[in-house]
Design an enzyme around this catalytic site. Structure first.
Site, short mmCIF file in Angstrom:
data_model
loop_
_atom_site.label_atom_id
_atom_site.label_comp_id
_atom_site.label_asym_id
_atom_site.label_seq_id
_atom_site.Cartn_x
_atom_site.Cartn_y
_atom_site.Cartn_z
N LYS A 93 -26.08 16.26 28.83
CA LYS A 93 -26.91 17.36 28.30
C LYS A 93 -28.35 16.90 28.06
O LYS A 93 -29.30 17.58 28.42
CB LYS A 93 -26.37 17.88 26.95
CG LYS A 93 -24.99 18.45 26.99
CD LYS A 93 -24.61 19.04 25.63
CE LYS A 93 -24.54 18.05 24.49
NZ LYS A 93 -23.53 16.99 24.64
N ARG A 138 -22.38 23.00 17.21
CA ARG A 138 -21.25 22.10 17.45
C ARG A 138 -19.94 22.70 16.99
O ARG A 138 -18.89 22.09 17.20
CB ARG A 138 -21.43 20.80 16.68
CG ARG A 138 -22.34 19.74 17.24
CD ARG A 138 -21.85 19.10 18.49
NE ARG A 138 -21.81 17.67 18.49
CZ ARG A 138 -22.84 16.87 18.75
NH1 ARG A 138 -24.02 17.36 19.04
NH2 ARG A 138 -22.68 15.57 18.77
N ARG A 190 -23.91 3.60 28.12
CA ARG A 190 -25.21 4.21 27.87
C ARG A 190 -26.18 3.28 27.14
O ARG A 190 -25.82 2.66 26.16
CB ARG A 190 -24.98 5.49 27.05
CG ARG A 190 -26.22 6.27 26.76
CD ARG A 190 -25.88 7.71 26.53
NE ARG A 190 -25.27 7.95 25.23
CZ ARG A 190 -25.00 9.17 24.78
NH1 ARG A 190 -25.24 10.23 25.54
NH2 ARG A 190 -24.46 9.33 23.60
N ARG A 202 -26.75 2.90 21.20
CA ARG A 202 -26.62 3.67 19.96
C ARG A 202 -25.45 3.15 19.12
O ARG A 202 -24.41 2.79 19.66
CB ARG A 202 -26.39 5.16 20.29
CG ARG A 202 -27.67 5.88 20.60
CD ARG A 202 -27.41 7.26 21.15
NE ARG A 202 -26.37 8.03 20.46
CZ ARG A 202 -26.14 9.31 20.69
NH1 ARG A 202 -26.88 9.97 21.57
NH2 ARG A 202 -25.19 9.95 20.06
N ARG A 239 -15.53 10.95 18.48
CA ARG A 239 -16.49 12.00 18.86
C ARG A 239 -15.88 12.91 19.92
O ARG A 239 -16.11 14.13 19.91
CB ARG A 239 -17.79 11.36 19.38
CG ARG A 239 -18.62 10.77 18.24
CD ARG A 239 -19.67 9.82 18.73
NE ARG A 239 -20.66 10.42 19.59
CZ ARG A 239 -21.32 9.78 20.56
NH1 ARG A 239 -21.07 8.51 20.79
NH2 ARG A 239 -22.21 10.40 21.27
P1 AMP Z 1 -25.48 13.58 19.67
O1 AMP Z 1 -26.69 12.75 19.90
O2 AMP Z 1 -25.70 15.03 19.93
O3 AMP Z 1 -24.26 13.04 20.37
O4 AMP Z 1 -25.15 13.48 18.10
C1 AMP Z 1 -24.84 12.25 17.46
C2 AMP Z 1 -24.16 12.51 16.13
O5 AMP Z 1 -25.03 13.26 15.29
C3 AMP Z 1 -22.89 13.33 16.20
O6 AMP Z 1 -21.76 12.54 16.48
C4 AMP Z 1 -22.84 13.94 14.80
O7 AMP Z 1 -22.41 12.99 13.84
C5 AMP Z 1 -24.30 14.22 14.53
N1 AMP Z 1 -24.69 15.58 15.00
C6 AMP Z 1 -25.54 15.90 16.02
N2 AMP Z 1 -25.67 17.22 16.16
C7 AMP Z 1 -24.88 17.77 15.20
C8 AMP Z 1 -24.56 19.10 14.82
N3 AMP Z 1 -25.08 20.17 15.49
N4 AMP Z 1 -23.71 19.28 13.78
C9 AMP Z 1 -23.19 18.25 13.11
N5 AMP Z 1 -23.42 16.97 13.42
C10 AMP Z 1 -24.26 16.71 14.45
#
Ligand code: AMP
Length: 214
Positions: free
Chosen positions: A13, A88, A127, A160, A171
């Site tokens: 994404k 989410r 990654r 990360r 996740r």
């Molecule tokens: P991402 O970079 O989108 O994979 O997000 C990394 C982490 O941030 C996720 O595993 C969640 O812990 C938190 N996170 C990101 N976006 C959201 C969201 N919309 N709602 C809740 N937690 C989020």
């Protein structure tokens, strides 16, 4: 265009969002990036968020919704935006609809980037991101010419904290349980589109552009 990007962690994404903003002049609003910035700055919000992120769990809706609402009201979102990693879960999707209704800016589309579950693990463990410019690499599929060094800016690459195997497993579970139902949510609203996220990044992007009619 006002767009939500849907897809599992590691579906690409973020990569497709970055390519879309190069093509169209609109901001990418990534809640993951906003949260990582808050963690990096050591704010109260960042400290609260980190404990959830490190476990691979979702940060509470109240934290994320406030952040998104504030971001959507900035001037640059007026001509469109790409939401990446948000919503989410169904509660966030409903709250987003209410926010956008209030602002008079309804969504045009939700684009699902589909990648088989078995491919996601390698994508996530491999990654790496540049500390300098945010460019992403994968040590298995798109390694930089020099190990650990960004080809664009020479910056150092990092992994990360939440791209470790145990956290990734969590996740992916959270995605299946809480986020995947949004495909039906947006399908029901008649704005769902989907593309395959497997294969060459440029080919996927061409499909994204033609699917969205850009
Ligand atoms: P991402 O970079 O989108 O994979 O997000 C990394 C982490 O941030 C996720 O595993 C969640 O812990 C938190 N996170 C990101 N976006 C959201 C969201 N919309 N709602 C809740 N937690 C989020």
């Amino acid at each position: 265009m006002r767009l939500v990007l849907l897809g599992a962690p590691g579906a690409g994404k973020g990569t497709q969002a970055k390519k879309l903003i190069e093509k169209n002049n609109m901001p990418q609003i990534s809640t993951g990036d906003l949260l990582r910035a808050a963690v990096g700055e050591g704010t109260d919000l960042g400290k609260e968020a980190k404990s959830f992120m490190d476990k691979g769990e979702l940060v509470p809706d109240s934290v994320v919704l406030g952040m998104v609402e504030e971001r959507l009201q900035k001037d640059d979102a007026r001509n469109g935006f790409i939401l990446d990693g948000f919503p989410r879960n169904t509660a966030q999707a409903e709250a987003l609809d209410a926010m956008l209704d209030k602002l008079g800016m309804p969504l045009d589309a939700a684009l699902s980037v589909d990648v088989p579950l078995e491919d996601l693990m390698k994508r996530l463990t491999g990654r790496r991101t540049c500390k300098g410019c945010g460019q992403m690499y994968n040590i298995y599929f798109s390694a930089p010419a020099t190990e650990n060094e960004c080809e664009k800016c020479g910056g150092e690459l990092y992994q990360r904290d939440d791209d470790q195997e145990a956290t990734i497993q969590k996740r992916l579970e959270v995605y299946q349980e809480q986020t995947a139902p949004l495909i039906d949510y947006y399908g029901g609203k008649g704005i769902l589109k989907s593309v395959s996220g497997t294969g060459n990044i440029e080919e996927i992007f061409n499909n994204v552009v033609s699917t969205l009619g850009l």
